[in-house]
Write a protein that holds these residues in place. Structure first.
Motif, PDB file in Angstrom:
ATOM      1  N   LEU A   1       1.121   7.555 -55.606  1.00 37.43           N
ATOM      2  CA  LEU A   1       1.572   6.526 -56.375  1.00 37.43           C
ATOM      3  C   LEU A   1       3.023   6.862 -57.027  1.00 37.43           C
ATOM      4  O   LEU A   1       3.508   5.820 -57.677  1.00 37.43           O
ATOM      5  CB  LEU A   1       0.533   6.384 -57.537  1.00 37.43           C
ATOM      6  N   ALA A   2       3.329   7.852 -56.810  1.00 41.38           N
ATOM      7  CA  ALA A   2       4.812   8.242 -57.528  1.00 41.38           C
ATOM      8  C   ALA A   2       5.975   7.692 -56.721  1.00 41.38           C
ATOM      9  O   ALA A   2       6.701   8.399 -55.600  1.00 41.38           O
ATOM     10  CB  ALA A   2       5.027   9.560 -57.878  1.00 41.38           C
ATOM     11  N   ASN A   3       6.322   6.293 -56.557  1.00 38.35           N
ATOM     12  CA  ASN A   3       7.278   5.630 -55.808  1.00 38.35           C
ATOM     13  C   ASN A   3       7.739   4.552 -56.564  1.00 38.35           C
ATOM     14  O   ASN A   3       7.344   4.222 -57.465  1.00 38.35           O
ATOM     15  CB  ASN A   3       6.703   5.609 -54.295  1.00 38.35           C
ATOM     16  N   GLU A   4       8.534   3.723 -55.477  1.00 41.89           N
ATOM     17  CA  GLU A   4       9.287   2.680 -56.091  1.00 41.89           C
ATOM     18  C   GLU A   4       8.417   1.721 -56.649  1.00 41.89           C
ATOM     19  O   GLU A   4       8.703   0.550 -57.350  1.00 41.89           O
ATOM     20  CB  GLU A   4      10.273   2.085 -55.271  1.00 41.89           C
TER      21      GLU A   4
ATOM     22  N   GLN B   1      13.511  15.240 -62.670  1.00 36.59           N
ATOM     23  CA  GLN B   1      14.075  14.850 -61.463  1.00 36.59           C
ATOM     24  C   GLN B   1      13.013  14.400 -60.499  1.00 36.59           C
ATOM     25  O   GLN B   1      13.358  13.294 -59.779  1.00 36.59           O
ATOM     26  CB  GLN B   1      14.493  16.346 -60.981  1.00 36.59           C
ATOM     27  N   LEU B   2      11.690  14.719 -60.368  1.00 32.93           N
ATOM     28  CA  LEU B   2      10.800  14.101 -59.752  1.00 32.93           C
ATOM     29  C   LEU B   2      10.632  12.407 -60.091  1.00 32.93           C
ATOM     30  O   LEU B   2      10.879  11.614 -59.174  1.00 32.93           O
ATOM     31  CB  LEU B   2       9.379  14.715 -59.966  1.00 32.93           C
ATOM     32  N   ALA B   3      10.893  12.102 -61.284  1.00 35.61           N
ATOM     33  CA  ALA B   3      10.858  10.607 -61.959  1.00 35.61           C
ATOM     34  C   ALA B   3      11.908  10.103 -61.155  1.00 35.61           C
ATOM     35  O   ALA B   3      12.026   8.937 -60.651  1.00 35.61           O
ATOM     36  CB  ALA B   3      10.834  10.664 -63.418  1.00 35.61           C
ATOM     37  N   ALA B   4      13.367  10.538 -61.226  1.00 37.66           N
ATOM     38  CA  ALA B   4      14.285   9.842 -60.694  1.00 37.66           C
ATOM     39  C   ALA B   4      14.405   9.854 -59.021  1.00 37.66           C
ATOM     40  O   ALA B   4      14.621   8.771 -58.576  1.00 37.66           O
ATOM     41  CB  ALA B   4      15.500  10.973 -61.214  1.00 37.66           C
ATOM     42  N   ASP B   5      13.954  10.925 -58.484  1.00 41.43           N
ATOM     43  CA  ASP B   5      14.023  10.876 -57.009  1.00 41.43           C
ATOM     44  C   ASP B   5      12.894   9.974 -56.583  1.00 41.43           C
ATOM     45  O   ASP B   5      13.283   9.371 -55.497  1.00 41.43           O
ATOM     46  CB  ASP B   5      13.733  12.255 -56.593  1.00 41.43           C
ATOM     47  N   SER B   6      11.785   9.842 -57.326  1.00 38.19           N
ATOM     48  CA  SER B   6      10.592   9.163 -56.740  1.00 38.19           C
ATOM     49  C   SER B   6      11.082   7.600 -56.750  1.00 38.19           C
ATOM     50  O   SER B   6      10.227   6.727 -55.911  1.00 38.19           O
ATOM     51  CB  SER B   6       9.382   9.486 -57.309  1.00 38.19           C
ATOM     52  N   GLY B   7      11.815   7.005 -57.518  1.00 39.61           N
ATOM     53  CA  GLY B   7      11.919   5.868 -57.843  1.00 39.61           C
ATOM     54  C   GLY B   7      11.117   4.951 -58.729  1.00 39.61           C
ATOM     55  O   GLY B   7      11.249   3.725 -58.873  1.00 39.61           O
ATOM     56  N   ILE B   8      10.411   5.750 -59.315  1.00 40.67           N
ATOM     57  CA  ILE B   8       9.228   5.000 -60.365  1.00 40.67           C
ATOM     58  C   ILE B   8      10.257   4.442 -61.526  1.00 40.67           C
ATOM     59  O   ILE B   8      11.427   4.948 -61.874  1.00 40.67           O
ATOM     60  CB  ILE B   8       8.306   5.791 -60.895  1.00 40.67           C
TER      61      ILE B   8
END
Length: 455
Positions: A248-251, A267-274
């Motif tokens: 679920l951690a995506n755009e 960084q995970l929040a930024a990279d995942s697109g959420i």
């Protein structure tokens, strides 16, 4: 920013933008917005329609224990209000809340529905607002929020995995009935409540369904320390990393709050697109300033919402700008233009709707007109700064969604506002008085100056 312009609307879209004198010969209905600024309609990216009127002015001055979310003292009251036997009455409360959002400039609502999603969808269809919506899973409010017990947060009540999976199955059924309804104004979304309240099988099921349905997902993320503690105990990691496991951690993911997102997850929040939805006024009531500006500095996608209390998105712009400045101790950021963008074109991009949030040829005709001549806001040198720092939602005098005029001269055209008010007031009076008699909010009442509503 243009002056002296005419916007030509054909059907549900903006057909042309012309100098006003070039539009003189067009044979069409004319709406003059003299001394007003025309803007794209505002997008509220997180709310719970109907919750606000029940909970307003109840626990605002309650002495919350450190880290307790603002909603905990209210969960029993909401559960009392959301009972099946009050469903028909409560629809007037939901409609009253929706009209409050519309009257203050919102044309698109992302509703993480706390109750009676079908009632809400029928209301949205009738009153003409655009909405992205889906019920919260689990729907039982105290299972999601916990409850106040002896001044502490009690989370013993749970909703079974079987019930949650059945709610997800029912929500998928609703997609076939409602997604794309009302001429495309209604878009369904999936809405798990939060990692610490949902079974992992449900979160994973939402991930699978979101791919199959090609839809957005909305949830709550890291809005209180207790959420992180409960998630660590259940899963041995952080909420965002559980969402990553559930794919679920995506755009697609639009996550409210994120206030206590661990630094190691940025960084995970930024990279995942959420996207993290900043609800500035709601968090301020907990004496908390959300780290929205630093999130943006970390490359995290941000949007704005009111949550379930404040319905005024113009006021929310002001909170976002001013509290954002306090958070970074810098007077020049975020700017008024930046927060307005978050509530218009940026929100539209997150919703995968480039035809919203802008005034340009081919875009949907979702527009608002804001008066800027009142002594409280004029003189106006910079329209956007004046609106954000000195305006409020009651300055909105005109609203159009899909080319249909809904509000003109500050009044609804096709809504019996007095009738809705009377029905909502009757429902709320009954809810409050019975809740007080039942002792549902006995712990919170000492912070309230009266014991009966509408006195």
């Amino acid at each position: 920013m243009r002056t002296g312009a005419a916007v030509v609307v054909e059907g549900d879209r903006i057909a042309q933008i012309l100098p006003a004198d070039q539009a003189e010969g067009i044979d069409a209905r004319r709406i003059e917005l003299t001394d007003k600024v025309l803007l794209p309609g505002l997008v509220n990216m997180h709310t719970h329609a109907g919750a606000g009127p029940v909970g307003r002015a109840v626990s605002e001055d309650y002495e919350l224990p450190t880290g307790m979310p603002f909603y905990v003292p209210l969960s029993r009251l909401w559960r009392h209000a959301y009972r099946d036997e009050l469903r028909e009455q409560f629809r007037a409360v939901i409609e009253w809340d929706v009209l409050g959002m519309m009257r203050t400039g919102t044309t698109t609502i992302l509703n993480h529905a706390s109750t009676d999603i079908e009632g809400y969808l029928h209301i949205a269809d009738r009153v003409g607002v655009r909405t992205f919506a889906g019920p919260t899973i689990p729907l039982d409010v105290t299972a999601r929020l916990g409850q106040l017990s002896g001044g502490r947060e009690d989370r013993k009540q749970t909703t079974s995995e079987e019930v949650q999976l059945a709610e997800l199955e029912e929500l998928e059924r609703m997609f076939g009935e409602w997604d794309g309804a009302a001429g495309g104004r209604i878009t369904m979304v999936l809405g798990p409540a939060a990692v610490h309240t949902d079974e992992f099988s449900v979160l994973a099921g939402v991930g699978v369904a979101a791919k199959r349905l090609d839809c957005l997902v909305t949830t709550h993320l890291c809005q209180a320390p207790s959420e992180l503690a409960a998630t660590q105990e259940r899963f041995g990691t952080t909420p965002l990393r559980v969402l990553q496991r559930a794919e679920l951690a995506n755009e697609r993911l639009i996550a409210a709050h994120g206030t206590y997102l661990p630094d190691g997850d940025r960084q995970l929040a930024a990279d995942s697109g959420i996207t993290i939805v900043h609800c500035a006024s709601r968090k301020a009531k907990e004496a908390v300033i959300s780290p929205s500006v630093s999130f943006q500095d970390s490359g995290i996608s941000i949007a704005l919402g009111t949550d379930g209390f404040n319905c005024d998105m113009v006021e929310e712009l002001k909170f976002a700008a001013m509290l954002g400045k306090i958070a970074v101790a810098q007077s020049h950021r975020p700017t008024a233009a930046e927060v307005l963008d978050l509530a218009t074109s940026r929100a539209a991009s997150i919703l995968r709707r480039p035809d919203l949030g802008v005034i340009k040829e081919g875009a949907r005709a979702d527009l608002i007109g804001v008066a800027v001549t009142d002594p409280s806001i004029a003189p106006v040198l910079d329209v956007v700064q004046s609106l954000v720092y000195y305006g409020n939602g009651r300055d909105v005098q005109f609203e159009m969604v899909d080319g249909r005029v809904l509000i003109q001269d500050g009044a609804f055209l096709d809504v019996d506002l007095d009738g809705v008010r009377a029905r909502a007031e009757a429902a709320l009076t009954s809810i409050w008085e019975s809740a007080i008699d039942a002792g549902v909010i006995a712990e919170v009442l000492p912070s309230i100056n009266r014991t009966r509503p509408f006195a």
